[in-house]
Design an enzyme around this catalytic site. Structure first.
Site, PDB file in Angstrom:
ATOM      1  N   GLY A  21       0.838  -1.202   0.000  1.00 19.19           N
ATOM      2  CA  GLY A  21       0.000   0.000   0.000  1.00 19.19           C
ATOM      3  C   GLY A  21       0.864   1.240   0.000  1.00 19.19           C
ATOM      4  O   GLY A  21       2.061   1.166  -0.292  1.00 19.19           O
ATOM      5  N   ASP A  32      11.307  -4.147  10.732  1.00 19.79           N
ATOM      6  CA  ASP A  32      11.686  -3.288   9.608  1.00 19.79           C
ATOM      7  C   ASP A  32      12.312  -1.988  10.103  1.00 19.79           C
ATOM      8  O   ASP A  32      12.086  -0.914   9.551  1.00 19.79           O
ATOM      9  CB  ASP A  32      10.444  -2.976   8.746  1.00 19.79           C
ATOM     10  CG  ASP A  32      10.832  -2.395   7.392  1.00 19.79           C
ATOM     11  OD1 ASP A  32       9.951  -1.836   6.717  1.00 19.79           O
ATOM     12  OD2 ASP A  32      12.036  -2.473   7.047  1.00 19.79           O
TER      13      ASP A  32
HETATM   14  C1  LIG Z   1       1.226  -0.117   3.120  1.00 21.84           C
HETATM   15  C2  LIG Z   1       2.457  -0.304   3.571  1.00 21.84           C
HETATM   16  C3  LIG Z   1       3.489   0.735   3.558  1.00 21.84           C
HETATM   17  C4  LIG Z   1       3.423   1.840   2.720  1.00 21.84           C
HETATM   18  C5  LIG Z   1       4.469   2.773   2.738  1.00 21.84           C
HETATM   19  F1  LIG Z   1       4.419   3.852   1.957  1.00 21.84           F
HETATM   20  C6  LIG Z   1       5.577   2.612   3.579  1.00 21.84           C
HETATM   21  C7  LIG Z   1       6.710   3.601   3.548  1.00 21.84           C
HETATM   22  N1  LIG Z   1       6.302   4.886   4.204  1.00 21.84           N
HETATM   23  C8  LIG Z   1       6.212   4.742   5.674  1.00 21.84           C
HETATM   24  C9  LIG Z   1       5.831   6.073   6.316  1.00 21.84           C
HETATM   25  C10 LIG Z   1       6.797   7.185   5.955  1.00 21.84           C
HETATM   26  C11 LIG Z   1       8.207   6.942   6.528  1.00 21.84           C
HETATM   27  C12 LIG Z   1       8.161   6.634   7.966  1.00 21.84           C
HETATM   28  N2  LIG Z   1       8.125   6.402   9.047  1.00 21.84           N
HETATM   29  N3  LIG Z   1       6.312   8.496   6.482  1.00 21.84           N
HETATM   30  C13 LIG Z   1       5.392   8.677   7.472  1.00 21.84           C
HETATM   31  C14 LIG Z   1       5.297  10.061   7.640  1.00 21.84           C
HETATM   32  C15 LIG Z   1       4.473  10.817   8.618  1.00 21.84           C
HETATM   33  N4  LIG Z   1       3.728  10.152   9.497  1.00 21.84           N
HETATM   34  O1  LIG Z   1       4.504  12.059   8.585  1.00 21.84           O
HETATM   35  C16 LIG Z   1       6.173  10.639   6.701  1.00 21.84           C
HETATM   36  N5  LIG Z   1       6.347  11.999   6.538  1.00 21.84           N
HETATM   37  C17 LIG Z   1       7.053  12.516   5.504  1.00 21.84           C
HETATM   38  O2  LIG Z   1       7.585  11.836   4.642  1.00 21.84           O
HETATM   39  O3  LIG Z   1       7.086  13.878   5.516  1.00 21.84           O
HETATM   40  C18 LIG Z   1       7.793  14.530   4.444  1.00 21.84           C
HETATM   41  N6  LIG Z   1       6.791   9.658   5.999  1.00 21.84           N
HETATM   42  C19 LIG Z   1       6.895   7.258   4.437  1.00 21.84           C
HETATM   43  F2  LIG Z   1       5.655   7.623   3.971  1.00 21.84           F
HETATM   44  C20 LIG Z   1       7.285   5.920   3.835  1.00 21.84           C
HETATM   45  C21 LIG Z   1       5.628   1.536   4.444  1.00 21.84           C
HETATM   46  C22 LIG Z   1       4.596   0.608   4.440  1.00 21.84           C
HETATM   47  O4  LIG Z   1       4.616  -0.438   5.303  1.00 21.84           O
END
Ligand SMILES: C=Cc1cc(F)c(CN2CC[C@](CC#N)(n3cc(C(N)=O)c(NC(=O)OC)n3)[C@H](F)C2)cc1O
Length: 299
Positions: free
Chosen positions: A35, A148
């Site tokens: 996702g 992870d």
């Molecule tokens: C469905 C499964 C899945 C999908 C994915 F896209 C990922 C990968 N994802 C994880 C969440 C992530 C990195 C972390 N921690 N992130 C959260 C925030 C926030 N809460 O603000 C944020 N902010 C940000 O980038 O600000 C500029 N990044 C970034 F999206 C990567 C992992 C998965 O298991």
């Protein structure tokens, strides 16, 4: 008006219920195997004054919701720690089918984006490393393994606070058990995996310690892509075995080869990192003892 049910008339008291119609998509934040995570503005007043939230949604093609998905939502909902990203709620589609996970948004993103830009000094790097251990010690205290842990999954709140931000592979270890065996090997982050995970898919609290060691290595190198774990292991393997396979990585690790500690770091930091990569899982420190080691080094 008898034919309108109460729930349709009373404003939702439950702040953890987010209505899809008020979620305005801003941009994608990340993509995972199952996702993606997207930045939304939650704007019920429809005047742009709403709050930004990070929304995790599954790519469920045929409408079925994988059973692990609800687990991830329940897990994050149950975690309260200053070094763990805050659960804000969830959003159900009509008929309560697709459920999206709503989290607080940290605009500075992960360490992967932050560290190369902001040349932090050693004290601040060690403070971040200790905070990751504090969040992980809390997670382990509830018998969850992360599976992870990596700089890409650690978010930056500000110059003095980081939070573990994603729990996509987190599993519960029942009392009395030590290992969690996995079947799926999708696009596993093999360069963050302990030797027993590569060889037997055996995950444990101790394999999270190994992944922390690799995350610490990423912090020590300020997430410089030229020294990233994949880049570095490819170099080491090319020199030794020619082409990169998981078997070649296992052979390298069995020969006690490890990622190199950048030379400017004190000996105690190098020792701490290498203890996380002990071949024998039981020889690796706990997050509790890592916190004490960081407190001693930072003194
Ligand atoms: C469905 C499964 C899945 C999908 C994915 F896209 C990922 C990968 N994802 C994880 C969440 C992530 C990195 C972390 N921690 N992130 C959260 C925030 C926030 N809460 O603000 C944020 N902010 C940000 O980038 O600000 C500029 N990044 C970034 F999206 C990567 C992992 C998965 O298991």
């Amino acid at each position: 008006n008898p034919d309108i049910s109460p729930s349709e008339t009373l404003p939702d008291k439950d702040p953890s219920m987010f209505h899809k119609r008020y979620l305005k998509k801003m941009r994608d934040l990340g993509e995972g195997h199952f996702g993606k995570v997207t930045l939304y503005l939650y704007d019920p007043a429809n005047d742009g004054t709403g709050e930004r939230v990070a929304v995790k949604a599954l790519k469920q093609e045929d409408g079925h919701v994988p059973e692990g998905w609800m687990k991830e939502i329940e897990i994050l909902k149950s975690l309260y720690h200053s070094n763990i990203v805050k659960y804000k709620g969830c959003c159900t589609e009509l008929g309560g089918q697709v459920v999206q996970l709503i989290m607080e948004y940290l605009p500075l993103g992960s360490l992967r984006e932050y560290l190369p830009k902001r040349k932090l000094g050693m004290p601040q790097c060690l403070m971040f490393a200790q905070q990751i251990c504090q969040g992980m010690e809390y997670l382990h205290s509830k018998r969850y393994i992360h599976r992870d842990l990596a700089a890409r999954n650690v978010l930056v709140e500000n110059d003095s606070l980081v939070k573990i931000g994603d729990f996509g592979l987190t599993k519960y270890i029942p009392e009395g058990e030590i290992y969690y065996r996995v079947r799926e090997n999708g696009d596993s982050p093999v360069f963050w995996y302990a030797i027993e995970c590569l060889k037997e898919s055996k995950f444990s609290f101790s394999s999270d310690i190994w992944s922390f060691g690799v995350t610490l290595y990423e912090i020590l190198t300020r997430c410089d892509h030229r020294q990233s774990p994949p880049t570095k292991f490819f170099e080491m393997i090319e020199a030794a075995q020619g082409q990169m396979t998981v078997m070649a990585l296992i052979k390298l690790l069995e020969k006690q080869l490890r990622l190199p500690c950048p030379k400017e770091w004190p000996h105690e930091v190098k020792m701490l990192m290498e203890q996380c990569w002990a071949a024998e899982p039981a020889q690796r420190p706990s997050f509790r003892s890592l916190i004490e080691k960081f407190e001693a080094i930072r003194r």
